[in-house]
Design a protein around this motif. Structure first.
Motif, mmCIF file in Angstrom:
data_model
loop_
_atom_site.group_PDB
_atom_site.id
_atom_site.type_symbol
_atom_site.label_atom_id
_atom_site.label_comp_id
_atom_site.label_asym_id
_atom_site.label_seq_id
_atom_site.Cartn_x
_atom_site.Cartn_y
_atom_site.Cartn_z
ATOM 1 N N LYS A 35 -29.694 82.396 -33.818
ATOM 2 C CA LYS A 35 -29.990 81.575 -34.988
ATOM 3 C C LYS A 35 -30.375 80.168 -34.535
ATOM 4 C CE LYS A 35 -27.586 81.628 -38.729
ATOM 5 N NZ LYS A 35 -28.542 82.259 -39.656
ATOM 6 N N GLU A 37 -30.512 76.746 -35.995
ATOM 7 C CA GLU A 37 -29.996 76.108 -37.199
ATOM 8 C C GLU A 37 -30.303 74.613 -37.228
ATOM 9 O OE1 GLU A 37 -26.198 77.586 -38.802
ATOM 10 O OE2 GLU A 37 -25.859 78.435 -36.806
ATOM 11 N N GLY A 41 -26.193 72.858 -40.023
ATOM 12 C CA GLY A 41 -26.149 74.316 -40.018
ATOM 13 C C GLY A 41 -26.891 74.977 -41.158
ATOM 14 N N ASN A 56 -23.761 87.123 -40.314
ATOM 15 C CA ASN A 56 -24.136 86.516 -39.042
ATOM 16 C C ASN A 56 -23.206 86.889 -37.897
ATOM 17 O OD1 ASN A 56 -26.517 84.601 -39.702
ATOM 18 N ND2 ASN A 56 -25.044 84.249 -41.353
ATOM 19 N N SER A 61 -25.771 80.849 -31.910
ATOM 20 C CA SER A 61 -26.235 79.694 -32.675
ATOM 21 C C SER A 61 -26.714 78.577 -31.753
ATOM 22 C CB SER A 61 -25.112 79.158 -33.572
ATOM 23 O OG SER A 61 -25.510 77.936 -34.193
ATOM 24 N N CYS A 63 -28.407 74.747 -32.336
ATOM 25 C CA CYS A 63 -28.637 73.744 -33.374
ATOM 26 C C CYS A 63 -29.719 72.770 -32.910
ATOM 27 C CB CYS A 63 -27.342 72.994 -33.677
ATOM 28 S SG CYS A 63 -27.454 71.902 -35.104
#
Length: 374
Positions: A35, A37, A41, A56, A61, A63
């Motif tokens: 992801k 993000e 988020g 998810n 993740s 960022c």
């Protein structure tokens, strides 16, 4: 372990539910999903009821502030190692951020890029905002009442969002298969409203005022204990079997007017009242046991947690909906990632050392996250 998408890498630039739901299906089939993000988020993280956690699980993740100078270059370098991009912005936003298909395919010519949006990328409503409810309305899905009595109501499940996620995942898998023989990528334009329309139209195009798709004995009824019972007494043999199994208590259902599907629909209002009175005399558990004894479709309305416990006791999320060679495809073992938890690892794998990461943080490309150093 059956994982046909093992080795496939998916970069998810999609908030809330449609894109993440699609990504969750691809992950279950063996893909790695990362992801990407924004600061703060995925907005889905801040919604109640565990929506983010459930959709998810097992993902990584990273960022990134896509609005910061230098961010598009970072994404292009990153996407070179990915097979699929799932993008869930409103039309035009991806291009403004420099993460659109035309830009990213320069780094990965055989990229499969799936854009999920409310009304598709073109057309008079492409720029309209929306959510599941409004897409269902636009697709005609809310014009059909769900119960015999009363107007149409919104469903409790986000049907448009999840349907579009499934269509998107199916299209991605198809594009991956095509790429193995042609070497070509693809641009997939997934409309959430079109997905809802596909579901709504499966019952035909009857006008909204029509009740011909409704059946008074195929509905939900309150029971003596306050629980609700789904009674699927649609066909003649189920309805007649229910009345017969009740014995004397089933006499109100033996009226000749109720002997056929057409008759039960014609006199549906009266039949509903009689059924409701009968079902209100027992608890939902009693009716389930009654249905099991007489082979009748009578099922208590369960919570999602109860249904999950029925399917796979102790599982954190539902298994994949199709068994393969008799075996389940279980949900991801690991939980949903903390925001930015994998930023250093994912970027480190493509050559960003500690000094480079520090430079990206100083430039605002990598915003501060609880799991990353300031």
């Amino acid at each position: 372990m059956w994982a046909p998408l093992a080795g496939v890498r998916v970069l998810e630039l999609a908030p809330f539910l449609p894109g993440p739901f699609a990504g969750a299906q691809l992950l279950t089939l063996g893909a790695t999903v990362v992801k990407l993000e924004p600061p703060g988020g995925d907005p889905g993280r801040h919604l109640p009821d565990g929506l983010f956690v459930m959709n998810n699980r097992g993902k990584q993740s990273v960022c990134v502030n896509l609005k910061a100078p230098g961010a598009p270059e970072l994404v292009q370098r990153l996407v070179a190692g990915f097979d699929v991009v799932l993008e869930g912005f409103r039309p035009g936003v991806a291009a403004r951020l420099g993460v659109d298909y035309a830009t990213l395919r320069q780094a990965r010519p055989d990229l499969i890029y799936c854009a999920l949006s409310g009304f598709g990328q073109t057309g008079p409503r492409a720029a309209w905002p929306g959510h599941d409810l409004t897409y269902l309305a636009a697709a005609g899905a809310l014009s059909r009442p769900g119960h015999w009595a009363g107007p149409a109501r919104r469903p409790g499940v986000p049907v448009a969002d999840t349907a579009s996620g499934l269509f998107a995942a199916l299209a991605v898998v198809s594009a991956l298969m095509r790429r193995t023989s042609t070497g070509e990528g693809a641009y997939l334009d997934a409309s959430i409203t079109d997905a809802a329309l596909s579901l709504a139209a499966c019952r035909g195009l009857a006008p909204p005022a029509s009740r011909t798709h409704l059946h008074p004995a195929n509905d939900v009824f309150p029971c003596a204990d306050g629980a609700e019972l789904a009674a699927g007494l649609l066909e003649d043999h189920f309805f007649a079997g229910f009345a017969r199994a009740l014995g004397e208590a089933g006499a109100p259902l033996t009226d000749p007017r109720f002997a056929t599907v057409a008759g039960r629909q014609t006199h549906g209002d009266e039949l509903q009242q009689r059924l409701a009175a009968i079902i209100a005399t027992r608890t939902a558990a009693d009716w389930e046991a009654f249905g099991a004894t007489h082979s009748l479709p009578l099922v208590r309305v369960r919570s999602v947690a109860e249904a999950l416990a029925d399917q796979h006791p102790g599982a954190p999320a539902p298994d994949f909906a199709v068994r393969v060679n008799g075996a389940r495809l279980p949900a991801a073992v690991s939980a949903a990632p903390a925001l930015g938890a994998d930023t250093a690892a994912v970027l480190g794998a493509i050559g960003y050392d500690a000094a480079a990461l520090a430079g990206l943080r100083a430039a605002g490309v990598l915003p501060p996250c609880p799991t990353e150093p300031a």
